[in-house]
Design an enzyme around this catalytic site. Structure first.
Site, PDB file in Angstrom:
ATOM      1  N   LYS A   1      -1.095  -2.519  -0.542  1.00 47.18           N
ATOM      2  CA  LYS A   1      -2.089  -2.436   0.545  1.00 47.18           C
ATOM      3  C   LYS A   1      -2.946  -3.697   0.681  1.00 47.18           C
ATOM      4  O   LYS A   1      -3.332  -4.069   1.777  1.00 47.18           O
ATOM      5  CB  LYS A   1      -3.021  -1.239   0.324  1.00 47.18           C
ATOM      6  CG  LYS A   1      -2.389   0.113   0.624  1.00 47.18           C
ATOM      7  CD  LYS A   1      -3.451   1.196   0.449  1.00 47.18           C
ATOM      8  CE  LYS A   1      -2.904   2.559   0.763  1.00 47.18           C
ATOM      9  NZ  LYS A   1      -3.949   3.595   0.759  1.00 47.18           N
TER      10      LYS A   1
ATOM     11  N   ASP B   1      -7.355   5.091   6.392  1.00 48.52           N
ATOM     12  CA  ASP B   1      -7.783   5.958   5.283  1.00 48.52           C
ATOM     13  C   ASP B   1      -9.211   6.475   5.482  1.00 48.52           C
ATOM     14  O   ASP B   1      -9.502   7.640   5.200  1.00 48.52           O
ATOM     15  CB  ASP B   1      -7.702   5.211   3.942  1.00 48.52           C
ATOM     16  CG  ASP B   1      -6.265   5.005   3.485  1.00 48.52           C
ATOM     17  OD1 ASP B   1      -5.407   5.834   3.837  1.00 48.52           O
ATOM     18  OD2 ASP B   1      -6.004   4.027   2.774  1.00 48.52           O
TER      19      ASP B   1
END
Ligand code: ATR
Length: 276
Positions: free
Chosen positions: A70, A106
């Site tokens: 990520k 997220d």
């Protein structure tokens, strides 16, 4: 959107146990779109740039990115959305007109999950204690900062909590003293790996939390962690992070297709439970 198949996927290592293909393929069907969501295993971060080029040439519309890449994909993006920039991590990429835009959904997933699970609840002005100061904590702290919450961060390594506090305007609490701050906490959020299957337990006494407090565990394997069991034993609202996974996916799907899929958390949760 045209009738071109929507090619989607997940980059990570390992990716074999991911629930994302089931989630996104059910939404492609729901929205009557042709397409697929495949697994794109990449172990070595040095191979990421080449893989992205390959996916662009193969006509991919977008991909999710998971552990451990990520952060590593950030410098490979042509553009970053504000959340990805602030969090310093990308979990969703959009391939459009030869450009790759990095998004982070997220934070959206966390807030949306809480709002769906706790009626009429908003983090604005609430006192939120975040356990942990790693990558998952950054997304959570950014999310609560955006919502105008008052944030406390506690972490085994205090320096990491302090650094995060400085960046996002929060206050740190020593890990050994976390219980002493609980009496003023409206929402307690575990972002550490403690309590996950195969990891050590999270040792915390929830006794001082107010009776109106909410306890959230980003860990969803097991679905009901000991932290959530402890919260339920105290009659506190307990929320599992499985919903965060689903709502971050909902936002990613919207970024790729322009469609907002209907989420039936209960039935999706039941089918995913079997796969967990
Ligand atoms: P992620 O990206 O999933 O957040 P991470 O960046 O490795 O993963 O962060 C893991 C978090 O769990 C950190 O806050 C870590 O604490 P440290 O910063 O002190 O390492 C926390 N953590 C992991 N194992 C722990 C343990 N045994 N006790 C307390 N905290 C732990």
């Amino acid at each position: 959107m045209t009738d071109t198949p929507v090619k989607l996927g997940l980059i990570g290592w390992p990716v074999t146990h991911s629930l994302s293909p089931q989630i996104h393929e059910s939404w492609l069907q729901q929205q009557e779109l042709t397409g697929s969501y495949g697994l794109v295993p990449v172990e070595d971060p040095a191979h990421l740039a080449g893989k992205l080029q390959e996916l662009t040439q193969a006509g991919y519309r977008g991909v999710n990115v998971t552990i451990p890449h990520k952060e590593a994909v950030v410098p490979l993006m042509d553009e970053l959305n504000p959340a990805a920039k602030a969090i310093g991590a990308v979990n969703t990429m959009l391939f459009e007109e030869g450009q790759i835009t990095g998004h982070n959904t997220d934070a959206f997933g966390l807030i949306e999950n809480l709002k769906q699970q706790v009626e009429e609840w908003s983090p604005t002005e609430k006192a939120v204690m975040v356990l942990g100061a790693g990558g998952a904590a950054r997304a959570a702290v950014y999310a609560f900062q955006q919502e105008g919450a008052r944030i406390l961060i506690t972490n085994r390594t205090l320096e990491k909590a302090d650094a995060l506090c400085q960046e996002f305007g929060a206050k740190s609490v020593a890990w050994e003293e976390k219980e002493s701050a609980l009496e003023f906490v409206d929402l307690l959020v575990n972002t550490t790996s403690l309590g996950m299957t195969g990891q050590p337990a999270l040792e915390i006494d929830l006794g001082p939390l107010p009776s109106t407090a909410i306890v959230y565990d980003i860990v969803y394997n097991p679905l009901e962690t000991r932290l959530l069991e402890q919260a339920k034993a105290r009659n506190l609202k307990a929320v599992t992070g499985l919903g965060m996974l689903i709502f971050q996916a909902q936002k990613a799907f919207e970024i790729w297709t322009g469609c907002v899929p209907a989420v039936d958390l209960e039935s999706l949760g039941q089918s995913l439970r079997k796969l967990c």
